[in-house]
Design an enzyme around this catalytic site. Structure first.
Site, short mmCIF file in Angstrom:
data_model
loop_
_atom_site.label_atom_id
_atom_site.label_comp_id
_atom_site.label_asym_id
_atom_site.label_seq_id
_atom_site.Cartn_x
_atom_site.Cartn_y
_atom_site.Cartn_z
N TYR A 32 -6.56 2.98 -6.24
CA TYR A 32 -8.01 3.16 -6.51
C TYR A 32 -8.55 4.13 -5.50
O TYR A 32 -9.50 3.70 -4.84
CB TYR A 32 -8.58 1.94 -6.83
CG TYR A 32 -9.74 2.18 -7.49
CD1 TYR A 32 -9.44 2.55 -9.02
CD2 TYR A 32 -11.03 2.13 -7.49
CE1 TYR A 32 -10.57 2.78 -10.02
CE2 TYR A 32 -11.98 2.34 -8.19
CZ TYR A 32 -11.92 2.72 -9.49
OH TYR A 32 -12.91 2.92 -10.30
N HIS A 34 -10.33 6.41 -2.74
CA HIS A 34 -11.27 7.20 -2.34
C HIS A 34 -11.02 7.93 -0.98
O HIS A 34 -10.09 8.05 -0.64
CB HIS A 34 -12.22 6.02 -2.11
CG HIS A 34 -12.09 5.02 -1.28
ND1 HIS A 34 -11.86 4.97 0.15
CD2 HIS A 34 -11.94 3.53 -1.43
CE1 HIS A 34 -11.51 3.89 0.70
NE2 HIS A 34 -11.70 2.87 -0.12
N GLY A 36 -11.66 7.39 1.97
CA GLY A 36 -10.99 6.57 3.08
C GLY A 36 -9.58 6.56 3.10
O GLY A 36 -8.69 6.93 3.95
N HIS A 37 -8.97 6.36 1.66
CA HIS A 37 -7.27 6.63 1.69
C HIS A 37 -6.98 8.05 1.85
O HIS A 37 -5.92 8.32 2.53
CB HIS A 37 -7.08 6.35 0.19
CG HIS A 37 -7.21 4.94 -0.33
ND1 HIS A 37 -8.31 4.46 -1.18
CD2 HIS A 37 -6.55 3.75 0.08
CE1 HIS A 37 -8.46 3.16 -1.32
NE2 HIS A 37 -7.27 2.88 -0.30
N SER A 186 -12.76 0.28 -2.01
CA SER A 186 -12.51 0.34 -3.75
C SER A 186 -13.32 -0.56 -4.44
O SER A 186 -13.58 -0.51 -5.70
CB SER A 186 -10.95 -0.05 -3.91
OG SER A 186 -10.09 0.74 -3.04
#
Ligand code: PAF
Length: 282
Positions: A32, A34, A36-37, A186
């Site tokens: 999931y 965003h 940050g990932h 997430s």
């Protein structure tokens, strides 16, 4: 990018890369994605010849009554994003492929896991350590990147790597935030409008602590009390799980802020538990 579901296939692919002298970077995730990932992937990409992103909602790090079944998922979008960030492999095994029905081997770092999130999520870090160790054995990465938002997780993994001599370098990626300061997660999608409006107060409160510390306040108890007051006034929709001032490496509670101290908080909203932290410097 290829998608691999079979752990043994991942192991074979990574072993073949290493035999060719190629280095491997790993970004473990639960999906999931965003920003940050994506920052973790962007950080990892130039660190090695090959990039493996794992996407596995690890059941063993969820306690009874936690949100394993409702954890947000969007595997197709995630695959497209991982590919766009230059991943060579997306490893997304089904749960049954990672854990045998009679799986019985666990890794724990009880000293570092007993406080903060570990206190209200017993067994969580045992699940994290075990799955991360398995991912390290499967991919054999030279380097792995973890986010600083889960500071306790990062400290625990560093300790596990040191204690068990995993030949992997751990890189820490700073927290990515919304424009208003809310740390990306997430689970933020579960905040209702009023909660979302108050959630940036977590960051505001942590910044206030830095100001107090810069102004000479050294007492951890007084800093914690000031943050409780801030949340009472500005974050009434949240229930504070903990506000802690700890040593950034050992996670031991500090009574005074000297040099570096980590201020860490967890706040329970109706449907999402939010965590954040700030490295206080004096
Ligand atoms: O930080 C996470 O998303 C998870 O705890 C991790 C490291 C991928 C292990 O499941």
């Amino acid at each position: 990018m290829i998608t691999i579901q079979d752990p043994k296939e991942l192991q074979a692919v990574c072993r073949a890369w290493r035999a060719q002298g190629l280095s491997v970077a790993l970004v473990p995730t639960m999906g999931y994605f965003h920003a940050g990932h994506l920052a973790l992937m962007d950080r990892a990409r130039p660190l090695a010849d090959r990039l493996v992103v794992s996407l596995f909602v690890n059941p063993t790090q969820f306690g009874p009554g936690e949100d394993l079944d409702s954890y947000p998922r969007d595997p197709e979008r995630d695959a497209a994003l991982a590919e766009s960030r230059g991943a060579d492999v997306l490893f997304s095994p089904p749960p049954g492929a990672m854990y045998a029905p009679d799986h019985g081997t666990w890794i724990e770092v009880p000293d570092l896991a007993k406080g903060l999130c570990g206190a209200s999520r017993p067994g969580h870090f045992r699940g994290v350590c075990t799955v991360v160790a398995k991912l390290f054995h499967l991919a054999g990465p030279d380097v792995a990147v973890f986010g600083e938002k889960d500071w306790q997780q990062l400290a625990i993994i560093r300790r596990m790597v040191r204690d068990l001599d995993f030949p992997v370098r751990i890189e820490a990626q700073p927290i990515v935030r919304e424009a208003d300061g809310l740390a990306l997660s997430s689970r933020n999608v579960r905040l209702d409008e009023a909660e979302r409006a108050q959630a940036p107060q977590i960051r505001q409160g942590l910044l206030m602590l830095q100001e107090l510390a810069s102004g000479g306040e050294r007492s951890a108890a007084r800093l914690q009390a000031a943050l409780h007051e801030h949340f009472d006034a500005h974050l009434p929709l949240g229930e504070v799980d903990y506000i802690a001032i700890v040593d950034p490496v050992t996670l031991a509670p500090l009574s005074e802020v000297r040099k570096k101290a980590l201020a860490a908080v967890a706040v329970q909203m109706k449907n999402a538990r939010l965590i954040d932290n700030f490295l206080l410097e004096v």
